[in-house]
Design a protein around this motif. Structure first.
Motif, PDB file in Angstrom:
ATOM      1  N   GLU A 109      46.912  47.939  51.217  1.00 49.01           N
ATOM      2  CA  GLU A 109      47.703  49.108  50.799  1.00 49.01           C
ATOM      3  C   GLU A 109      49.031  49.159  51.551  1.00 49.01           C
ATOM      4  O   GLU A 109      50.102  49.290  50.965  1.00 49.01           O
ATOM      5  CB  GLU A 109      46.891  50.381  51.067  1.00 49.01           C
TER       6      GLU A 109
ATOM      7  N   ARG B  45      41.933  55.625  47.632  1.00 48.23           N
ATOM      8  CA  ARG B  45      40.961  54.822  48.374  1.00 48.23           C
ATOM      9  C   ARG B  45      39.546  55.133  47.906  1.00 48.23           C
ATOM     10  O   ARG B  45      39.175  56.298  47.832  1.00 48.23           O
ATOM     11  CB  ARG B  45      41.083  55.099  49.873  1.00 48.23           C
TER      12      ARG B  45
ATOM     13  N   ASP C 103      38.162  51.623  51.059  1.00 45.75           N
ATOM     14  CA  ASP C 103      38.602  52.384  52.228  1.00 45.75           C
ATOM     15  C   ASP C 103      38.026  51.835  53.533  1.00 45.75           C
ATOM     16  O   ASP C 103      37.116  52.427  54.125  1.00 45.75           O
ATOM     17  CB  ASP C 103      38.204  53.855  52.037  1.00 45.75           C
TER      18      ASP C 103
ATOM     19  N   GLY D  81      41.274  46.897  53.054  1.00 40.29           N
ATOM     20  CA  GLY D  81      41.893  47.752  52.037  1.00 40.29           C
ATOM     21  C   GLY D  81      43.117  48.451  52.594  1.00 40.29           C
ATOM     22  O   GLY D  81      44.165  48.538  51.947  1.00 40.29           O
ATOM     23  N   ASN D  82      42.972  48.962  53.825  1.00 44.18           N
ATOM     24  CA  ASN D  82      44.109  49.634  54.466  1.00 44.18           C
ATOM     25  C   ASN D  82      45.262  48.657  54.682  1.00 44.18           C
ATOM     26  O   ASN D  82      46.431  48.998  54.484  1.00 44.18           O
ATOM     27  CB  ASN D  82      43.685  50.251  55.799  1.00 44.18           C
TER      28      ASN D  82
END
Ligand code: VNL
Length: 390
Positions: free
Chosen positions: A178, A197, A170, A174-175
């Motif tokens: 995603e 997350r 998170d 990572g964002n």
């Protein structure tokens, strides 16, 4: 003025002008390399420092008449520390270039300092798309998460994967993973059932994987930063996810060459997308991997190592382009537009975005001579960071 006098004055002026230049030319050229050498991201620091030293051993430590001085600082993977160290390197050591940056928050914390001091900052690891927007003095030799995640969004639905749960660390990368995976996967008709997350610091994957088991997707898509992949793999296998018919797909950060060989046969068959594999089939890469392993007690280089190695190349060639004079803006100009063969393949430093354009590979974990490797089976050529295509 008589002609003789004039000549004398002129030559004196020439000497006066040349003296500081000669002095500057012989002064060392300082590279401040700020890395996580301890703490959660220590493997990234270890890889990049080893690669930078290998580059110097292979290419000499004098460039265009300047002795290269590498100053390595350990930020323990804490962005406040990265910032303080970068400040000290700029003010006290008067470094010519800053480099390193193991994680996105470190790069973001340092970006304003690079701008204020007009010091080029070569980001060798951190991979959130927006980093290069944070300062016009940032140049990136690593990769971006959108760059590698979109490729998986294309591959998965063509290969029988219709539903997915995503699981990412998170924070920035990572964002990005995603968002860019999910959007492309959905565009191709896939269904993202759930987006999970996990915290960056000390993640416990078990409760998240239990949720994934219950959701029963065709596949789990994962991004965790380099160094955390083995823990995910272990939990994935221990919880019998593969036996429950859930495939693991990921960015190559998860099947990191630094850890892959110790992950065990549970990793066999995992498909990932990324820009570098130690198994990449080129003469240059074979030479790089051999030399890296010889210099580092058999340690296998990973994508972080390659980011460090290529980052040094970018700095060396920029210094050459200024004929040894350096200077923030001149060095930056020399970094933009570089095209060269990296151990990962052909790369370009896009002059507009200062980000790297590179091939993205589809790879599958296989055993070769008793060792686990990410074996490349397809390639998407010259991929720009999709995060910049607005
Ligand atoms: C980041 C991205 C860090 C990808 C990573 O490993 C990684 C980051 C330390 O931008 O923080 O594999």
């Amino acid at each position: 003025m008589k002609r003789r006098q004039l000549i004398q004055v002129c030559s004196l002026t020439a000497v006066a002008l040349a003296a500081p230049l000669a002095l500057a030319q012989s002064a060392p050229f300082k590279i401040g390399l700020v890395l996580p050498m301890t703490g959660q991201q220590a493997s990234t620091g270890r890889q990049i420092e080893a690669a930078a030293r290998l580059y110097m051993a292979q290419n000499g430590d004098t460039v265009a008449g300047r002795k290269i001085e590498l100053i390595v600082k350990d930020d323990t993977s804490l962005p406040d520390v990265t910032k303080r160290l970068a400040q000290e390197l700029i003010v006290n050591d008067k470094v010519d270039v800053l480099a390193g940056m193991g994680i996105t928050p470190s790069a973001m914390a340092t970006a304003p300092l690079a701008t204020q001091s007009k010091t080029p900052l070569v980001v060798m690891a951190a991979a959130t798309s927006s980093i290069t927007n944070a300062s016009p003095y940032i140049v990136r030799s690593s990769f971006t998460l959108p760059q590698v995640s979109v490729a998986m969004g294309d591959w998965a639905p063509k290969n029988g994967i219709k539903s997915v749960v995503t699981l990412v660390s998170d924070y920035g990368p990572g964002n990005d993973a995603e968002k860019y995976f999910s959007e492309r996967f959905a565009l191709n008709g896939g269904k993202v059932i759930e987006k999970l997350r996990v915290p960056l610091r000390n993640p416990d994957f078990a409760p998240f994987l239990q949720k994934v088991r219950d959701a029963k997707p065709d596949a789990l898509f994962v991004f965790v930063p380099s160094g955390a992949g083995a823990a995910v793999m272990k939990q994935f296998v221990e919880r019998g996810m593969d036996k429950a018919g859930i495939k693991l797909i990921a960015t190559g950060d998860v099947t990191d060459d630094d850890q892959l060989n110790d992950m065990g046969d549970g990793a066999l068959g995992v498909v990932t997308t990324h820009h570098y594999s130690a198994d990449h089939n080129s003469a240059l890469n074979k030479k790089f991997v051999d030399a890296f392993q010889k210099a580092n007690k058999g340690m296998r280089p990973n994508f972080m190592g390659v980011g460090g190695y290529d980052g040094m190349r970018i700095i060396y060639e920029a210094l050459k382009s200024t004929k040894g004079k350096g200077g923030g803006d001149a060095l930056l100009a020399g970094m933009k537009g570089q095209v060269f063969e990296s151990p990962r393949g052909e790369v370009l430093i896009d002059a507009q975005t200062r980000d790297i354009v590179q091939d993205v590979y589809l790879r599958k974990v296989e055993k070769k001579n008793g060792q686990l490797y990410n074996v490349e089976f397809d390639v998407i050529k010259a991929v720009k960071d999709p995060g910049k295509e607005k």
